[in-house]
Scaffold this active site. Structure first.
Site, PDB file in Angstrom:
ATOM      1  N   ASP A  34       0.856  -1.185   0.000  1.00  0.00           N
ATOM      2  CA  ASP A  34       0.000   0.000   0.000  1.00  0.00           C
ATOM      3  C   ASP A  34       0.895   1.238   0.000  1.00  0.00           C
ATOM      4  O   ASP A  34       1.930   1.268   0.678  1.00  0.00           O
ATOM      5  CB  ASP A  34      -0.896  -0.014   1.255  1.00  0.00           C
ATOM      6  CG  ASP A  34      -2.062   0.944   1.146  1.00  0.00           C
ATOM      7  OD1 ASP A  34      -3.219   0.485   1.185  1.00  0.00           O
ATOM      8  OD2 ASP A  34      -1.827   2.170   1.018  1.00  0.00           O
ATOM      9  N   LYS A  35       0.471   2.245  -0.744  1.00  0.00           N
ATOM     10  CA  LYS A  35       1.249   3.494  -0.810  1.00  0.00           C
ATOM     11  C   LYS A  35       1.025   4.360   0.427  1.00  0.00           C
ATOM     12  O   LYS A  35       1.773   5.292   0.682  1.00  0.00           O
ATOM     13  CB  LYS A  35       0.802   4.250  -2.074  1.00  0.00           C
ATOM     14  CG  LYS A  35       1.546   5.527  -2.361  1.00  0.00           C
ATOM     15  CD  LYS A  35       0.983   6.168  -3.637  1.00  0.00           C
ATOM     16  CE  LYS A  35       1.531   7.556  -3.866  1.00  0.00           C
ATOM     17  NZ  LYS A  35       0.899   8.210  -5.035  1.00  0.00           N
ATOM     18  N   THR A  37      -1.635   6.461   0.934  1.00  0.00           N
ATOM     19  CA  THR A  37      -2.120   7.794   0.553  1.00  0.00           C
ATOM     20  C   THR A  37      -2.936   8.323   1.730  1.00  0.00           C
ATOM     21  O   THR A  37      -3.029   7.669   2.770  1.00  0.00           O
ATOM     22  CB  THR A  37      -3.054   7.702  -0.680  1.00  0.00           C
ATOM     23  OG1 THR A  37      -4.235   6.989  -0.284  1.00  0.00           O
ATOM     24  CG2 THR A  37      -2.374   7.017  -1.858  1.00  0.00           C
ATOM     25  N   ILE A  61       1.872   1.262  -6.682  1.00  0.00           N
ATOM     26  CA  ILE A  61       1.648   0.367  -7.827  1.00  0.00           C
ATOM     27  C   ILE A  61       1.893   1.063  -9.166  1.00  0.00           C
ATOM     28  O   ILE A  61       1.986   0.412 -10.203  1.00  0.00           O
ATOM     29  CB  ILE A  61       0.240  -0.290  -7.804  1.00  0.00           C
ATOM     30  CG1 ILE A  61      -0.870   0.770  -7.841  1.00  0.00           C
ATOM     31  CG2 ILE A  61       0.089  -1.213  -6.601  1.00  0.00           C
ATOM     32  CD1 ILE A  61      -2.269   0.185  -8.108  1.00  0.00           C
ATOM     33  N   LEU A  82      -6.914  -4.382  -4.610  1.00  0.00           N
ATOM     34  CA  LEU A  82      -7.897  -3.365  -4.190  1.00  0.00           C
ATOM     35  C   LEU A  82      -7.357  -1.949  -4.270  1.00  0.00           C
ATOM     36  O   LEU A  82      -8.136  -0.992  -4.175  1.00  0.00           O
ATOM     37  CB  LEU A  82      -8.338  -3.608  -2.744  1.00  0.00           C
ATOM     38  CG  LEU A  82      -9.089  -4.889  -2.441  1.00  0.00           C
ATOM     39  CD1 LEU A  82      -8.197  -5.857  -1.675  1.00  0.00           C
ATOM     40  CD2 LEU A  82     -10.357  -4.625  -1.653  1.00  0.00           C
ATOM     41  N   THR A 131     -16.089  -2.039  -9.091  1.00  0.00           N
ATOM     42  CA  THR A 131     -17.260  -1.332  -8.560  1.00  0.00           C
ATOM     43  C   THR A 131     -18.462  -1.445  -9.496  1.00  0.00           C
ATOM     44  O   THR A 131     -18.285  -1.600 -10.719  1.00  0.00           O
ATOM     45  CB  THR A 131     -16.902   0.153  -8.373  1.00  0.00           C
ATOM     46  OG1 THR A 131     -18.086   0.881  -8.065  1.00  0.00           O
ATOM     47  CG2 THR A 131     -16.301   0.764  -9.637  1.00  0.00           C
ATOM     48  N   ASP A 132     -19.658  -1.266  -8.945  1.00  0.00           N
ATOM     49  CA  ASP A 132     -20.858  -1.239  -9.798  1.00  0.00           C
ATOM     50  C   ASP A 132     -20.951   0.056 -10.608  1.00  0.00           C
ATOM     51  O   ASP A 132     -21.752   0.153 -11.534  1.00  0.00           O
ATOM     52  CB  ASP A 132     -22.130  -1.437  -8.951  1.00  0.00           C
ATOM     53  CG  ASP A 132     -22.361  -0.348  -7.913  1.00  0.00           C
ATOM     54  OD1 ASP A 132     -21.494   0.537  -7.746  1.00  0.00           O
ATOM     55  OD2 ASP A 132     -23.418  -0.377  -7.242  1.00  0.00           O
ATOM     56  N   GLU A 133     -20.121   1.053 -10.264  1.00  0.00           N
ATOM     57  CA  GLU A 133     -20.222   2.342 -10.973  1.00  0.00           C
ATOM     58  C   GLU A 133     -19.819   2.228 -12.441  1.00  0.00           C
ATOM     59  O   GLU A 133     -20.126   3.111 -13.239  1.00  0.00           O
ATOM     60  CB  GLU A 133     -19.373   3.412 -10.276  1.00  0.00           C
ATOM     61  CG  GLU A 133     -19.848   3.660  -8.863  1.00  0.00           C
ATOM     62  CD  GLU A 133     -19.430   5.014  -8.291  1.00  0.00           C
ATOM     63  OE1 GLU A 133     -18.977   5.879  -9.047  1.00  0.00           O
ATOM     64  OE2 GLU A 133     -19.588   5.177  -7.071  1.00  0.00           O
ATOM     65  N   TYR A 156     -13.652   8.669 -12.017  1.00  0.00           N
ATOM     66  CA  TYR A 156     -13.397   7.481 -11.189  1.00  0.00           C
ATOM     67  C   TYR A 156     -13.929   6.220 -11.864  1.00  0.00           C
ATOM     68  O   TYR A 156     -13.199   5.241 -12.063  1.00  0.00           O
ATOM     69  CB  TYR A 156     -14.032   7.640  -9.797  1.00  0.00           C
ATOM     70  CG  TYR A 156     -14.167   6.331  -9.040  1.00  0.00           C
ATOM     71  CD1 TYR A 156     -13.039   5.654  -8.579  1.00  0.00           C
ATOM     72  CD2 TYR A 156     -15.425   5.754  -8.803  1.00  0.00           C
ATOM     73  CE1 TYR A 156     -13.160   4.435  -7.896  1.00  0.00           C
ATOM     74  CE2 TYR A 156     -15.548   4.546  -8.124  1.00  0.00           C
ATOM     75  CZ  TYR A 156     -14.415   3.891  -7.678  1.00  0.00           C
ATOM     76  OH  TYR A 156     -14.530   2.699  -7.010  1.00  0.00           O
ATOM     77  N   ALA A 158     -14.793   5.753 -14.927  1.00  0.00           N
ATOM     78  CA  ALA A 158     -14.139   5.499 -16.223  1.00  0.00           C
ATOM     79  C   ALA A 158     -12.805   4.796 -16.001  1.00  0.00           C
ATOM     80  O   ALA A 158     -12.430   3.883 -16.741  1.00  0.00           O
ATOM     81  CB  ALA A 158     -13.937   6.817 -16.975  1.00  0.00           C
ATOM     82  N   LYS A 160     -11.992   2.887 -13.408  1.00  0.00           N
ATOM     83  CA  LYS A 160     -12.233   1.516 -12.951  1.00  0.00           C
ATOM     84  C   LYS A 160     -12.705   0.641 -14.127  1.00  0.00           C
ATOM     85  O   LYS A 160     -12.311  -0.518 -14.244  1.00  0.00           O
ATOM     86  CB  LYS A 160     -13.288   1.488 -11.834  1.00  0.00           C
ATOM     87  CG  LYS A 160     -12.838   2.079 -10.507  1.00  0.00           C
ATOM     88  CD  LYS A 160     -11.699   1.337  -9.830  1.00  0.00           C
ATOM     89  CE  LYS A 160     -12.086  -0.015  -9.295  1.00  0.00           C
ATOM     90  NZ  LYS A 160     -10.977  -0.627  -8.497  1.00  0.00           N
ATOM     91  N   ILE A 212     -25.976  17.524   1.754  1.00  0.00           N
ATOM     92  CA  ILE A 212     -26.649  16.570   0.859  1.00  0.00           C
ATOM     93  C   ILE A 212     -26.644  17.167  -0.543  1.00  0.00           C
ATOM     94  O   ILE A 212     -27.156  18.265  -0.766  1.00  0.00           O
ATOM     95  CB  ILE A 212     -28.123  16.348   1.297  1.00  0.00           C
ATOM     96  CG1 ILE A 212     -28.189  15.858   2.754  1.00  0.00           C
ATOM     97  CG2 ILE A 212     -28.827  15.375   0.366  1.00  0.00           C
ATOM     98  CD1 ILE A 212     -27.647  14.481   2.967  1.00  0.00           C
ATOM     99  N   HIS A 290     -23.794  13.412 -11.538  1.00  0.00           N
ATOM    100  CA  HIS A 290     -24.224  12.548 -10.421  1.00  0.00           C
ATOM    101  C   HIS A 290     -25.136  11.413 -10.895  1.00  0.00           C
ATOM    102  O   HIS A 290     -26.266  11.647 -11.325  1.00  0.00           O
ATOM    103  CB  HIS A 290     -24.969  13.434  -9.415  1.00  0.00           C
ATOM    104  CG  HIS A 290     -25.103  12.851  -8.059  1.00  0.00           C
ATOM    105  ND1 HIS A 290     -25.606  13.567  -6.997  1.00  0.00           N
ATOM    106  CD2 HIS A 290     -24.814  11.621  -7.568  1.00  0.00           C
ATOM    107  CE1 HIS A 290     -25.607  12.807  -5.919  1.00  0.00           C
ATOM    108  NE2 HIS A 290     -25.131  11.618  -6.246  1.00  0.00           N
TER     109      HIS A 290
END
Ligand code: NAD
Ligand code: DAU
Length: 350
Positions: A34-35, A37, A61, A82, A131-133, A156, A158, A160, A212, A290
């Protein structure tokens, strides 16, 4: 003894995966790279850091030479990947950082694994945590399945999506044993307080406004982080080569309903009058691009590998609140320094 590289093990989900593997499999040697961050924190692993089958190496990485040397020194049996830049808002202000870690970093790992494993791919596994995104956004109905077309909208997602494509390409082109899982929103302990749930817990505790985005109508499908770690365990050990699995909790909440539930729990825990914390809710400018709704169909994982989520959301959220309220040192530590600067830019100057 099997040697497994886990990348990003000092982060939120990574630390839960490392803990599960180190304690459940004493015959595996777990090496966490792990870096460290802003999102990586060795305090997340305090309880297992002295276990004989665990070690930590600080490294980036994105550094191809470091990764290649790491693989030649350690001869890993498998990788669970991960490490990533994970926050959508940060990807909007600094997309290149996401390309570097999420895309280049993943390809560096794939290259090093290919070079070391090419004579015997079937004895090694590359597990990519995604991710599901990557699937984009849903309307009011429907669920993401493993065959939903990719349609990422944020830098993000894009990055992934790109990393997922590279992992599949190394399976299809070179024959690498690769598997991918795409999970919905996680919540639980050790979650960095830039994300909705921990940020709201922190602000409610400190009597600060709860920001919000837009009208709070966006929907996310929340899964307890330890259930995600269990799913990774099951998939890592049982999935067929080249497989993809969606992971989710069948637990959709609009942001505003979720925050009202959280406020109710916080009122109880902090001995405040009913409705006191909810007064902190403040609607702010919406996130650019969003996504409206994420919801996962995890029936493939349930039917083929027998995984089911273990916790009801109300119970998991209460456990999460308890963890944050009794780990003040952890919170103070991660919110000192750069966090305040980030908060000001993200919430005061947006
Ligand atoms: P996180 O931001 O909490 O942790 C990321 C970890 O990666 C940190 O420890 C960080 O130090 C490390 N890291 C970052 N850049 C690195 C680099 N260049 N080299 C080495 N290490 C580096 O993230 P998270 O929420 O735990 O997410 C972990 C993974 O799961 C990510 O790949 C993310 O895309 C995916 N995911 C997250 C969620 C979620 O809800 N949080 C849901 C689905 C999938
Ligand atoms: O779906 C999986 C993804 O979930 C992971 O891949 C990401 O790494 C993870 O960060 C998460 O992404 P989201 O953007 O959904 O999570 P976040 O906690 O940032 O936001 C959840 C929802 O709450 C989203 O609709 C935006 C909104 N939000 C968020 C913040 C930080 C707010 O309304 N206010 C806020 O201050």
């Amino acid at each position: 003894m099997k040697k497994i590289l886990i990348t990003g093990g000092a982060g939120f989900i990574g630390s839960h995966v490392v803990r599960l593997f180190v304690t459940k499999y004493p015959n595996y040697q777990i090496i966490n790279v792990d870096k460290l961050t802003y999102a990586g924190n060795l305090a997340n692993l305090k309880d297992i850091e002295n276990k004989p089958n665990y070690s930590f190496i600080k490294g980036d990485i994105v550094d191809a030479a470091f990764i290649s040397e790491l693989f030649s020194i350690h001869t890993f049996d498998s990788v669970i990947h991960l490490a990533a830049e994970s926050h959508v808002d940060r990807s909007i202000s600094n997309p290149l950082e996401f390309v570097m870690t999420n895309v280049i970093g993943t390809v560096n790992l794939l290259n090093a694994a290919k070079n070391e494993w090419k004579d015997n791919f079937s004895a090694h596994r590359f597990y990519h945590v995604s991710t599901d995104e990557v699937y984009g956004t849903l309307g009011e109905t429907g669920l993401f399945t493993e065959t939903t077309a990719y349609d990422p909208h944020s830098p993000y997602s894009a990055s992934k999506a790109s990393s997922d494509h590279f992992v599949r390409a190394y399976h299809d082109t070179y024959g690498m044993d690769a598997v991918i899982s795409n999970c919905s929103n996680n919540y639980g302990s050790h979650h960095f307080p830039e994300k909705l749930i921990p940020l709201s817990i922190l602000n409610i505790k400190n009597n600060k406004s709860i920001p919000i985005y837009g009208k709070g109508e966006n929907i996310r499908d929340w899964l307890y982080v330890e259930d995600h770690a269990r799913a990774i365990d099951v998939i890592f050990h049982n999935a067929k080569t080249g497989a993809t699995f969606n992971i989710g909790g069948h637990n959709e909440w609009t942001n505003i309903d979720l925050i009202h539930l959280l406020c109710k729990i916080m009122d109880k825990k902090l001995n405040r009058a009913d409705g006191e914390s909810a007064k902190l809710i403040t609607f702010v400018k919406d996130r650019a691009g969003h996504d409206l709704r994420y919801a996962i169909d995890s029936s493939k994982l349930q039917n083929e590998l027998g995984w089911v989520p273990s916790l009801q959301f109300e119970e998991g959220l209460e456990k999460t609140v308890d963890w944050y309220l009794s780990n003040e040192d952890w919170l103070n530590n991660v919110t000192s320094g750069d966090y305040q600067k980030y908060y000001e830019v993200q919430y005061t100057k947006r």
